[in-house]
Design a protein around this motif. Sequence first.
Motif, PDB file in Angstrom:
ATOM      1  N   LEU A  65       0.832  -1.204   0.000  1.00  0.00           N
ATOM      2  CA  LEU A  65       0.000   0.000   0.000  1.00  0.00           C
ATOM      3  C   LEU A  65       0.865   1.252   0.000  1.00  0.00           C
ATOM      4  CD1 LEU A  65      -2.897   1.201   0.276  1.00  0.00           C
ATOM      5  CD2 LEU A  65      -2.546   1.136   2.752  1.00  0.00           C
ATOM      6  N   ALA A  66       1.932   1.241   0.782  1.00  0.00           N
ATOM      7  CA  ALA A  66       2.828   2.392   0.860  1.00  0.00           C
ATOM      8  C   ALA A  66       3.467   2.694  -0.493  1.00  0.00           C
ATOM      9  CB  ALA A  66       3.906   2.145   1.912  1.00  0.00           C
ATOM     10  N   ASP A  67       3.808   1.643  -1.241  1.00  0.00           N
ATOM     11  CA  ASP A  67       4.403   1.837  -2.570  1.00  0.00           C
ATOM     12  C   ASP A  67       3.422   2.528  -3.511  1.00  0.00           C
ATOM     13  OD1 ASP A  67       6.859   0.576  -1.965  1.00  0.00           O
ATOM     14  OD2 ASP A  67       5.941  -1.387  -2.238  1.00  0.00           O
ATOM     15  N   LEU A  68       2.179   2.099  -3.484  1.00  0.00           N
ATOM     16  CA  LEU A  68       1.171   2.707  -4.348  1.00  0.00           C
ATOM     17  C   LEU A  68       0.906   4.150  -3.940  1.00  0.00           C
ATOM     18  CD1 LEU A  68      -0.947   2.578  -6.599  1.00  0.00           C
ATOM     19  CD2 LEU A  68      -2.552   1.590  -4.936  1.00  0.00           C
ATOM     20  N   ALA A  69       0.797   4.404  -2.651  1.00  0.00           N
ATOM     21  CA  ALA A  69       0.513   5.756  -2.160  1.00  0.00           C
ATOM     22  C   ALA A  69       1.614   6.735  -2.550  1.00  0.00           C
ATOM     23  CB  ALA A  69       0.338   5.727  -0.644  1.00  0.00           C
ATOM     24  N   ALA A  70       2.839   6.257  -2.644  1.00  0.00           N
ATOM     25  CA  ALA A  70       3.979   7.123  -2.960  1.00  0.00           C
ATOM     26  C   ALA A  70       4.195   7.298  -4.455  1.00  0.00           C
ATOM     27  CB  ALA A  70       5.252   6.557  -2.319  1.00  0.00           C
ATOM     28  N   ALA A  71       3.441   6.591  -5.270  1.00  0.00           N
ATOM     29  CA  ALA A  71       3.661   6.616  -6.720  1.00  0.00           C
ATOM     30  C   ALA A  71       3.181   7.925  -7.338  1.00  0.00           C
ATOM     31  CB  ALA A  71       2.942   5.443  -7.377  1.00  0.00           C
ATOM     32  N   ARG A  72       3.802   8.300  -8.435  1.00  0.00           N
ATOM     33  CA  ARG A  72       3.360   9.467  -9.198  1.00  0.00           C
ATOM     34  C   ARG A  72       2.087   9.118  -9.959  1.00  0.00           C
ATOM     35  NH1 ARG A  72       6.299  10.233 -13.290  1.00  0.00           N
ATOM     36  NH2 ARG A  72       5.581  12.356 -13.730  1.00  0.00           N
ATOM     37  N   GLU A  73       1.184  10.081 -10.024  1.00  0.00           N
ATOM     38  CA  GLU A  73      -0.087   9.844 -10.711  1.00  0.00           C
ATOM     39  C   GLU A  73       0.136   9.416 -12.151  1.00  0.00           C
ATOM     40  OE1 GLU A  73      -3.413  12.837 -12.265  1.00  0.00           O
ATOM     41  OE2 GLU A  73      -3.543  12.558 -10.095  1.00  0.00           O
ATOM     42  N   GLU A  74       1.090  10.053 -12.842  1.00  0.00           N
ATOM     43  CA  GLU A  74       1.359   9.718 -14.238  1.00  0.00           C
ATOM     44  C   GLU A  74       1.743   8.249 -14.383  1.00  0.00           C
ATOM     45  OE1 GLU A  74       1.012  11.635 -16.807  1.00  0.00           O
ATOM     46  OE2 GLU A  74       0.590  13.530 -15.805  1.00  0.00           O
ATOM     47  N   GLU A  75       2.553   7.749 -13.456  1.00  0.00           N
ATOM     48  CA  GLU A  75       2.999   6.362 -13.527  1.00  0.00           C
ATOM     49  C   GLU A  75       1.845   5.391 -13.316  1.00  0.00           C
ATOM     50  OE1 GLU A  75       5.919   6.270 -10.484  1.00  0.00           O
ATOM     51  OE2 GLU A  75       7.468   7.284 -11.664  1.00  0.00           O
ATOM     52  N   VAL A  76       0.972   5.715 -12.354  1.00  0.00           N
ATOM     53  CA  VAL A  76      -0.153   4.835 -12.053  1.00  0.00           C
ATOM     54  C   VAL A  76      -1.134   4.802 -13.224  1.00  0.00           C
ATOM     55  CG1 VAL A  76      -2.065   4.372 -10.467  1.00  0.00           C
ATOM     56  CG2 VAL A  76       0.107   5.247  -9.582  1.00  0.00           C
ATOM     57  N   PHE A  77      -1.424   5.964 -13.798  1.00  0.00           N
ATOM     58  CA  PHE A  77      -2.327   6.017 -14.947  1.00  0.00           C
ATOM     59  C   PHE A  77      -1.737   5.284 -16.139  1.00  0.00           C
ATOM     60  CE2 PHE A  77      -4.777   9.329 -12.833  1.00  0.00           C
ATOM     61  CZ  PHE A  77      -6.046   9.094 -13.316  1.00  0.00           C
ATOM     62  N   ARG A  78      -0.435   5.398 -16.300  1.00  0.00           N
ATOM     63  CA  ARG A  78       0.213   4.715 -17.417  1.00  0.00           C
ATOM     64  C   ARG A  78       0.081   3.200 -17.264  1.00  0.00           C
ATOM     65  NH1 ARG A  78       1.361   4.400 -22.624  1.00  0.00           N
ATOM     66  NH2 ARG A  78       3.168   3.086 -22.995  1.00  0.00           N
ATOM     67  N   LEU A  79       0.249   2.712 -16.041  1.00  0.00           N
ATOM     68  CA  LEU A  79       0.130   1.276 -15.789  1.00  0.00           C
ATOM     69  C   LEU A  79      -1.311   0.809 -15.981  1.00  0.00           C
ATOM     70  CD1 LEU A  79       2.147  -0.924 -14.965  1.00  0.00           C
ATOM     71  CD2 LEU A  79       1.418  -0.616 -12.602  1.00  0.00           C
ATOM     72  N   TRP A  80      -2.263   1.689 -15.697  1.00  0.00           N
ATOM     73  CA  TRP A  80      -3.689   1.368 -15.818  1.00  0.00           C
ATOM     74  C   TRP A  80      -4.158   1.411 -17.274  1.00  0.00           C
ATOM     75  CZ3 TRP A  80      -6.980   0.065 -11.782  1.00  0.00           C
ATOM     76  CH2 TRP A  80      -8.351   0.035 -12.074  1.00  0.00           C
ATOM     77  N   GLN A  81      -3.404   2.056 -18.122  1.00  0.00           N
ATOM     78  CA  GLN A  81      -3.818   2.315 -19.501  1.00  0.00           C
ATOM     79  C   GLN A  81      -4.342   1.069 -20.193  1.00  0.00           C
ATOM     80  OE1 GLN A  81      -1.632   5.188 -22.267  1.00  0.00           O
ATOM     81  NE2 GLN A  81      -0.930   3.222 -23.022  1.00  0.00           N
ATOM     82  N   GLY A  82      -5.547   1.192 -20.772  1.00  0.00           N
ATOM     83  CA  GLY A  82      -6.166   0.077 -21.474  1.00  0.00           C
ATOM     84  C   GLY A  82      -7.294  -0.568 -20.694  1.00  0.00           C
ATOM     85  N   LEU A  83      -7.350  -0.323 -19.377  1.00  0.00           N
ATOM     86  CA  LEU A  83      -8.419  -0.904 -18.566  1.00  0.00           C
ATOM     87  C   LEU A  83      -9.715  -0.110 -18.656  1.00  0.00           C
ATOM     88  CD1 LEU A  83      -7.005  -2.213 -15.154  1.00  0.00           C
ATOM     89  CD2 LEU A  83      -8.343  -3.461 -16.834  1.00  0.00           C
TER      90      LEU A  83
END
Length: 359
Positions: A65-83
Amino acid sequence: MDFTHQKEFTRLLLDWHRKENRREMPWKGIRDPYRIWLAEIILQQTRVEQGREYYERFVEAYPTLADLAAAREEEVFRLWQGLGYYNRCRNLLHTARELMKSHGGVFPKNYEELLSLKGIGPYTAAAIASFAFDLPHAVVDGNVLRVLARYFALHTPIDTPAGKKYFTRLANELIPPEEPAIFNQAIMDLGATICKPQAPNCGQCPLNSFCKAFHQRKQEQFPVKLTRKTIRERYFHYLVCWFGDKTIIRKREEKDIWCGLYEFPMIERERLAGKELLLEDPAWKNLLPDGCWELKGITERKQQLTHQLIHARFFYVETTREPRILSPQILVQGKQLHQYAFPGIIVRYLHCVQQPLLL
């Protein structure tokens, strides 16, 4: 309503599940509320086969959870791309940060507190409560609704607020307090593998002895739905303007679909327009230097969302002078486009038409 066979329902279902009649998935059987939550958010409106890949990528990139909370929004959206359904991703990041800030990085063990977190509805709260903490809360998804509606031949529509409450109450009456996680997994597995929407495999169903829809031969009539989805059709026009190896993109900030994602300069119209848009629309005329650009091609794509059908037309233009861009537009190199999260309709366009420019 006659619920004579409630006890038999639970007994037969659990017996079936104990005989190894279960789907194997990487998030099943785990007790970590973070990974349960992550899987449930990813699987909303997503096929299991597709969701599995994204779940594994997220767990690898953000194992805690801590890793996700610290992530940059751009990185998280990029990983989500296509869903798709990007509000899920936005809420995922918001809730991760809220849990770290206000809950000490620990998920609440109370159903009501879980429900208060952004992006966590009754289904997800019940999944976390039952799978992580053994609390007797029934998860009610499409599979569960279908199994219950057929077994008891329920004519209550499942797509109304009253219907959802009715089925949730019934599921909670059926759930054994001592085995909530097993019950929830069993009924979802049954709906996914046996009691399918089309051509259910009733001959192999452990509940067929008492299933009313089966005995009445009315399986296809359940569950009952009251409303029909109204599909809104929208017409997007994208200016894919290349100046050498650079192109123009902008971040969508409006409260609309794909908020937070990037796109090419876009104009929406009531219907698809032709190349006259390049000459008539003030926004695009301002971008394109007079007499220094050439239209190289027009490509069309479609994307079906839950309540919208997007018709997109891409105008591929090359210019010999740098475009006159205005904030929030930015000029980026083609090889940098992979660093930005785009809607699926643009990703598919880039892969099919602009692949050489992404290298």
